[in-house]
Design a protein around this motif. Sequence first.
Motif, PDB file in Angstrom:
ATOM      1  N   MET A 231      -2.983   6.893  -8.277  1.00 21.72           N
ATOM      2  CA  MET A 231      -3.387   6.177  -7.070  1.00 21.72           C
ATOM      3  C   MET A 231      -3.610   7.204  -5.963  1.00 21.72           C
ATOM      4  O   MET A 231      -2.895   8.197  -5.892  1.00 21.72           O
ATOM      5  CB  MET A 231      -2.293   5.198  -6.652  1.00 21.72           C
ATOM      6  N   ARG A 232      -4.606   6.956  -5.124  1.00 18.21           N
ATOM      7  CA  ARG A 232      -4.887   7.845  -3.994  1.00 18.21           C
ATOM      8  C   ARG A 232      -4.699   7.075  -2.696  1.00 18.21           C
ATOM      9  O   ARG A 232      -5.191   5.961  -2.551  1.00 18.21           O
ATOM     10  CB  ARG A 232      -6.318   8.379  -4.060  1.00 18.21           C
ATOM     11  N   ALA A 233      -3.998   7.686  -1.748  1.00 18.45           N
ATOM     12  CA  ALA A 233      -3.720   7.036  -0.471  1.00 18.45           C
ATOM     13  C   ALA A 233      -4.980   6.867   0.373  1.00 18.45           C
ATOM     14  O   ALA A 233      -5.069   5.956   1.198  1.00 18.45           O
ATOM     15  CB  ALA A 233      -2.673   7.836   0.301  1.00 18.45           C
ATOM     16  N   ASP A 234      -5.981   7.732   0.181  1.00 18.42           N
ATOM     17  CA  ASP A 234      -7.194   7.676   0.995  1.00 18.42           C
ATOM     18  C   ASP A 234      -8.271   6.755   0.406  1.00 18.42           C
ATOM     19  O   ASP A 234      -9.368   6.674   0.934  1.00 18.42           O
ATOM     20  CB  ASP A 234      -7.765   9.077   1.190  1.00 18.42           C
TER      21      ASP A 234
ATOM     22  N   SER B  27      -5.232   2.509  -3.233  1.00 20.12           N
ATOM     23  CA  SER B  27      -3.875   2.665  -2.712  1.00 20.12           C
ATOM     24  C   SER B  27      -3.041   1.391  -2.734  1.00 20.12           C
ATOM     25  O   SER B  27      -1.877   1.418  -2.371  1.00 20.12           O
ATOM     26  CB  SER B  27      -3.943   3.176  -1.272  1.00 20.12           C
TER      27      SER B  27
ATOM     28  N   ASN C 186       0.820  -1.204   0.000  1.00 12.99           N
ATOM     29  CA  ASN C 186       0.000   0.000   0.000  1.00 12.99           C
ATOM     30  C   ASN C 186       0.855   1.256   0.000  1.00 12.99           C
ATOM     31  O   ASN C 186       2.026   1.226   0.377  1.00 12.99           O
ATOM     32  CB  ASN C 186      -0.913   0.031   1.225  1.00 12.99           C
ATOM     33  N   ILE C 187       0.238   2.362  -0.379  1.00 15.19           N
ATOM     34  CA  ILE C 187       0.902   3.664  -0.296  1.00 15.19           C
ATOM     35  C   ILE C 187       1.180   3.964   1.171  1.00 15.19           C
ATOM     36  O   ILE C 187       0.331   3.763   2.031  1.00 15.19           O
ATOM     37  CB  ILE C 187       0.020   4.763  -0.919  1.00 15.19           C
TER      38      ILE C 187
ATOM     39  N   GLY D 221       3.138   6.765  -4.122  1.00 16.87           N
ATOM     40  CA  GLY D 221       2.065   6.865  -5.101  1.00 16.87           C
ATOM     41  C   GLY D 221       2.333   5.998  -6.302  1.00 16.87           C
ATOM     42  O   GLY D 221       3.194   5.121  -6.286  1.00 16.87           O
TER      43      GLY D 221
END
Length: 133
Positions: free
Chosen positions: A63-66, A99, A33-34, A54
Amino acid sequence: MADFKAIVNDVKTGKSYNVAVSGHHANSLDGKNIGEIVDGIFVGLPGYKLKITGGSDKTGTPMRADLPGKKRVKLLLSDGLGFHERYPGERKRVAARGSTISSETVQINMAVTEYGPKLIEELLAGDGEEKKE
């Protein structure tokens, strides 16, 4: 078998290095994961620790971490990663990827958190990187 392009950022110098990752090293990155810290051996940097910051897929979707998971989803965004508003209050539905690194991921962005005994230029000189004198 997944193949990735890892962009490794040296935070001390501000330089970034493009490294191709394939084979069992790429399979080891699958599912990370990020924000996770990984060993630098996966990208040819033994002794280094790298943080995943990312990435993007083959269409350029970031890609978004949230956003948990591996899927690509459409989100209504006002401003931030994946969309920047042209005027205050503008919103738009844009695609974003979760993520988690998957086989659809093409590029992985990483930053160095712990340095090894050798310089990055020395370790990556054989991978098509030109040494500047």
